[in-house]
Design an enzyme around this catalytic site. Structure first.
Site, mmCIF file in Angstrom:
data_model
loop_
_atom_site.group_PDB
_atom_site.id
_atom_site.type_symbol
_atom_site.label_atom_id
_atom_site.label_comp_id
_atom_site.label_asym_id
_atom_site.label_seq_id
_atom_site.Cartn_x
_atom_site.Cartn_y
_atom_site.Cartn_z
ATOM 1 N N MET A 232 0.797 -1.223 0.000
ATOM 2 C CA MET A 232 0.000 0.000 0.000
ATOM 3 C C MET A 232 0.832 1.278 0.000
ATOM 4 O O MET A 232 0.279 2.370 -0.106
ATOM 5 C CB MET A 232 -0.958 0.013 1.194
ATOM 6 C CG MET A 232 -0.313 -0.068 2.556
ATOM 7 S SD MET A 232 0.223 1.514 3.277
ATOM 8 C CE MET A 232 -1.340 2.343 3.486
ATOM 9 N N TYR A 233 2.154 1.184 0.102
ATOM 10 C CA TYR A 233 2.963 2.395 0.057
ATOM 11 C C TYR A 233 2.884 2.997 -1.344
ATOM 12 O O TYR A 233 3.371 2.406 -2.319
ATOM 13 C CB TYR A 233 4.427 2.099 0.406
ATOM 14 C CG TYR A 233 4.668 1.667 1.837
ATOM 15 C CD1 TYR A 233 3.710 1.865 2.832
ATOM 16 C CD2 TYR A 233 5.861 1.062 2.197
ATOM 17 C CE1 TYR A 233 3.939 1.462 4.147
ATOM 18 C CE2 TYR A 233 6.108 0.661 3.519
ATOM 19 C CZ TYR A 233 5.138 0.865 4.472
ATOM 20 O OH TYR A 233 5.373 0.465 5.764
ATOM 21 N N SER A 234 2.237 4.158 -1.414
ATOM 22 C CA SER A 234 1.976 4.814 -2.708
ATOM 23 C C SER A 234 1.274 3.861 -3.667
ATOM 24 O O SER A 234 1.519 3.873 -4.874
ATOM 25 C CB SER A 234 3.268 5.366 -3.323
ATOM 26 O OG SER A 234 3.810 6.387 -2.502
#
Length: 339
Positions: free
Chosen positions: A54-56
């Site tokens: 889910m990071y970026s």
């Protein structure tokens, strides 16, 4: 750089871990910048890189994958799943259906055929431990992951997962990734004793307390960090918890000065001094941030400095308790505690 064994796995990892949360649109880090950060981190001896789907929204994994191309075998590679990856209701959580699908997505973005550590980003109260551990065990047996761990689990959920693994003869979590810093010490009272009891490796995130311990936030200065722009309420000095943090930072800065250390060295040295902690995760947004944090790679705090820290923030105390990420749902939802 120092190295420690990751729990009971036998894998040796650096005491500083390169966290890639800022890679991509969140930290405005380009591919060239991400690759330069990875290059410098590896040259300094860091051998564990931690990211998440889910990071970026997947961009971090893509940038990491391109940065490590051609040297995958030299890196202990970790990612996470469980946080929302879309509006569809099943594109999140820790069900078998989602984990099997999302691991393949992560492997594709990273450009690898396996990850060394696959972590459940948050405890999912809608999914049983047996369901999650069964899926992770099968993914491990398929060779797509080497080990699996948890992230930001309440202590009682770590215990429950250990019990479920033994009860159903499944693989067990070998690591926990909690938030831990001088300003947020609550896990010393519950999570860390449990991880020690079960032999889990601990990868501590936010050791600089979202920038409060970076040296950029001091009394009399305007707070202009990237995190304060993203989450202004957490840096509003009219909030008592934030003023308490600033007061503590000023006292800690004096301790650091007297010890001949930067505030960053004090903060990272504190986290890695705890016997239950394997490594501290640093999340540099720029190469300059990385170099400032690498200066703590060999920092060992003497007893008198640790005692001075205890006098400022007592063991087991969270100065911003409202920002905890492992609060049981029963405390967050009135219906759960009153019905």
């Amino acid at each position: 750089m120092q190295y420690r064994t990751l729990g009971r796995t036998g894998v040796q990892v650096s005491t500083l871990v390169l966290g890639a949360m800022n890679f991509g649109k969140l930290g405005h880090t380009t591919q060239d910048e991400a690759t330069a950060i990875v290059d410098a981190a590896l040259e300094a001896g860091i051998n564990l890189i931690d990211t998440a789907d889910m990071y970026s929204q997947g961009e971090s994994e893509q940038l990491v994958g391109k940065a490590i191309a051609g040297r995958r075998d030299d890196i202990v590679l970790a990612t996470k799943a469980g946080m929302p990856m879309g509006d569809e209701r099943n594109q999140r959580g820790s069900s078998r259906r989602w984990l099997v699908t999302e691991l393949d997505n992560s492997l594709r973005r990273l450009g690898v055929d396996h990850v060394d550590l696959y972590q459940i980003h948050r405890w999912d109260p809608t999914t049983s431990d047996e369901e999650t551990l069964s899926a992770l065990t099968d993914l491990q047996r398929a060779g797509k992951i080497r080990y699996f761990g948890s992230s930001t689990f309440p202590a009682y959920r770590i215990v429950q997962a250990e019990w479920a693994a033994r009860e159903h003869h499944l693989g067990r979590y070998v690591t926990e990734q909690p938030s831990y810093s001088i300003l947020q010490r609550g896990i010393e009272a519950h999570v860390l004793p449990v991880t020690e009891q079960y032999g889990l490796g601990v990868l501590a995130w936010s050791p600089l307390a979202s920038g409060w311990l970076s040296g950029a936030i001091r009394a009399g200065r305007e707070i202009t960090t990237s995190r304060s722009a993203l989450l202004p309420a957490r840096f509003d000095l009219s909030v008592p918890a934030n003023q308490a943090r600033l007061d503590a930072v000023e006292q800690l800065a004096t301790v650091a000065d007297e010890a001949g250390l930067t505030l960053i060295q004090l903060a990272l040295g504190f986290v890695t001094a705890h016997p239950a902690v394997t490594s501290a995760i640093i999340g540099p947004r720029t190469i300059d941030h990385l170099h400032a944090q690498l200066a703590a790679a060999d920092t060992v705090l003497p007893a008198d400095v640790l005692d001075a820290i205890d006098a400022i923030v007592a063991p087991g105390v969270d100065l911003a308790a409202a920002e905890k990420f492992d609060t049981p749902p029963a405390l967050l939802d009135p219906a759960r505690r009153r019905r």
